[in-house]
Each structure stands twice: as structure tokens, then as C-alpha cells.
Design an enzyme around this catalytic site. Structure first.
Site, PDB file in Angstrom:
ATOM      1  N   GLY A  42       4.865  -5.910   6.394  1.00  0.00           N
ATOM      2  CA  GLY A  42       4.670  -7.019   7.369  1.00  0.00           C
ATOM      3  C   GLY A  42       3.090  -6.900   7.848  1.00  0.00           C
ATOM      4  CB  SER A  43       0.405  -4.233   8.022  1.00  0.00           C
ATOM      5  OG  SER A  43       1.132  -3.446   9.115  1.00  0.00           O
ATOM      6  CG  ASP A  90      -0.831   0.798   8.601  1.00  0.00           C
ATOM      7  OD1 ASP A  90      -1.747   1.379   8.862  1.00  0.00           O
ATOM      8  OD2 ASP A  90       0.400   1.059   7.998  1.00  0.00           O
ATOM      9  CE  LYS A 102       0.840   1.453   4.375  1.00  0.00           C
ATOM     10  NZ  LYS A 102       1.354   2.846   4.823  1.00  0.00           N
ATOM     11  CB  ALA A 136      11.720  -4.996   6.784  1.00  0.00           C
TER      12      ALA A 136
END
Length: 288
Positions: free
Chosen positions: A103-104, A137, A12, A96
Site C-alpha cells: 500500500g505504501s 514507509d 521492499k 496486502a
């Protein structure tokens, strides 16, 4: 042995990020627009019958117990009482801590995919609630649509891709390691931006309130924004370090990517309204 299945975990970008104030709980009240992209990590899952959750890939600097994919699987077990287990392999393509939701998104993909594979039967609302406990998120990726976000980013309204806006994005990672806590704790951070509406976004009356803080403290981000600014309106996603610029077509975005300075990494991706994860889920449900 059960076969592996592969599930997308899309990126995103935040088309803007306004800080409206600080809440009583210490978090900041935000407004943002989450634009999902048709590019991201890939999560490989293989169900197992012994109830164990095993990470089969290495994520530098992150212990398995702290990995959001492992935590997501165990959170789903705890919420549903499922006896299912899973092997998890992450094909990591997103940086990362880059502000693009890596990660979300990975955690959300594990929740959505295992809800299908384990047949735990939770609805989207329940999955989003589990996701919120993992990170602010995560719910937008669970819900799987580009969205207008408020609160700490968890209050979501679906938002269509602007037909007159950018359809393709060049996203650049200058390699800076940004501390989100440092950004939001900075005394110079603007914390009194007035609320706006979606028409204000379409009119371009937006910014990233975190950008001045990051520019001053992490020069690599300032350099990336300056370089991207030669191609259009450059913006930073979240608290960085990734920055982006929009293009009307893929060819223009790819041409800019080819001129990217060698010290940076980047990718080109299409703006999407519906997450590739949910398209994969629909196909999996259709084919059984």
C-alpha cells in the site's frame, strides 16, 4: 481521451528491524534497512480534466475513500492546487498487509507519477513530506533507493546493495493477517535494542525484534520461517506476515519457490539499489 500509462510500485523487505525504544508521542524509535526489490504492483493512471479522482479497480475490504492511492492523489491536489484528475487502476500482485510495502509503495507511485503527469513540479523532499503524512514507509518509495532507516523509518540514508550479500530473494506469504498495532503493543516486545551501524548489518549482527512476538501469536509465520530456514537465514519483513531468504542467484531462488508448500504464495525478486519507479520516471521525462 488521454491514454493510460503504467507505473511500477516495487516491493521492499526489511533486512532487519530493531526497536530502540518508545518515543514521547507513543511511536517506537526504530532502526531498519529497506531493501527495494525489482517486483511489485503495477499502477495504471489516466489523467482527466474534471479534477475527479476515480478508483477503477476493486480492493477487497478497502473503500475508495480509504484507498492509499486515492488519498495520495487527493493529497497532491491539496498540496499543489492542481485541477487535474485521474483514473487509477491497481494491478495488485503484493499481499496486502504483508510487510512488503504494498500500500505504501502504491501511494508513492501515485505521488511520483502524478507529479510528472500533472506537471505540478514538486521536488523529492516535498513529495516525501506528503508521503509521510500517508504512512511512515511511503518516503522510502518516493525517494526510490534502498536505504538505512531510523526514527519511525522516515529518516533515510541511501544504502548500496551489498556486493557480497544476497542478490535474489524468495519472499513467502503464509497468509496470516498480522495486526501491527498488536505487535507493537505486545508487552513482551523487545524495546531496548542498542543502535547499530551499517558494518554491523554486513557482519550479520541483526534481527527482527518483532519476530518472536509474531512467531508466538501467528503459528503460520513460524512455520514459514522454519521452512525457509532450510534454505538459508530466514527473516520476517516488517511485522509480517511475509518472510524471506536470500540467494546468490535467480536459479537457486526459483528452485526453492517451486518447492513452496501449496497453502502459501510467494515470489522471487532481485535486490535493486534504484527503484523501478524512478527508472520509469526518467524514461518518461526523456521521451516527453
Amino acid at each position: 481521451m488521454t491514454e493510460w500509462s503504467v507505473w511500477p510500485a516495487p516491493a521492499k523487505i526489511n533486512l532487519f528491524l530493531h526497536v530502540l525504544g518508545r518515543r514521547a508521542d507513543g511511536y517506537h524509535e526504530l532502526q531498519t534497512a529497506f531493501q527495494l526489490l525489482g517486483y511489485g504492483d503495477r499502477i495504471w493512471l489516466r489523467p482527466r480534466v474534471d479534477g475527479r479522482v476515480e478508483r477503477c479497480s476493486h480492493l477487497p475490504g478497502v473503500a475508495a475513500e480509504d484507498d492509499l492511492t486515492v488519498r495520495a492523489a487527493r493529497a497532491l491536489q491539496a498540496a499543489t492546487g492542481s485541477a487535474g484528475g485521474v483514473d487509477i487502476h491497481v494491478d495488485k500482485r503484493l499481499p496486502a498487509g504483508g510487510g512488503v510495502g504494498g500500500g505504501s509503495s502504491d501511494a508513492a507511485t501515485v505521488l511520483v507519477a502524478l507529479n510528472h503527469l500533472w506537471q505540478t513540479g514538486l521536488d523529492e523532499e516535498a513529495l516525501a513530506g506528503i508521503g509521510l503524512a500517508l504512512g511512515a514507509d511511503v518516503p522510502v518509495f518516493v525517494r526510490g533507493r534502498s536505504a538505512w532507516g531510523e526514527g519511525v523509518g522516515e529518516q533515510l540514508r541511501p544504502m548500496p546493495v551489498d556486493p557480497a550479500g544476497s542478490r535474489w530473494y524468495l519472499v513467502v506469504d503464509p497468509g496470516a493477517s498480522i495486526s501491527t498495532a498488536e505487535v507493537f503493543g505486545a508487552p513482551e516486545l523487545t524495546r531496548d535494542t542498542s543502535p547499530i551501524t551499517i558494518p554491523d548489518l554486513r557482519a550479520g549482527a541483526v534481527r527482527n525484534d518483532c519476530e518472536p512476538v509474531v512467531r508466538s501469536r501467528w503459528p503460520a509465520v513460524a512455520e514459514a520461517l522454519e521452512w525457509l530456514g532450510r534454505h538459508g537465514q530466514a527473516r520476517m519483513s516488517g511485522t509480517g506476515s511475509c518472510c524471506f531468504v536470500g540467494f546468490p542467484g535467480e536459479a537457486e531462488a526459483q528452485a526453492a519457490l517451486e518447492r513452496l508448500p501449496g497453502a502459501w504464495s510467494g515470489f522471487v525478486a532481485q535486490a535493486v539499489e534504484r527503484s523501478p519507479l524512478h527508472l520509469t520516471l526518467a524514461e518518461a521525462a526523456r521521451t516527453g
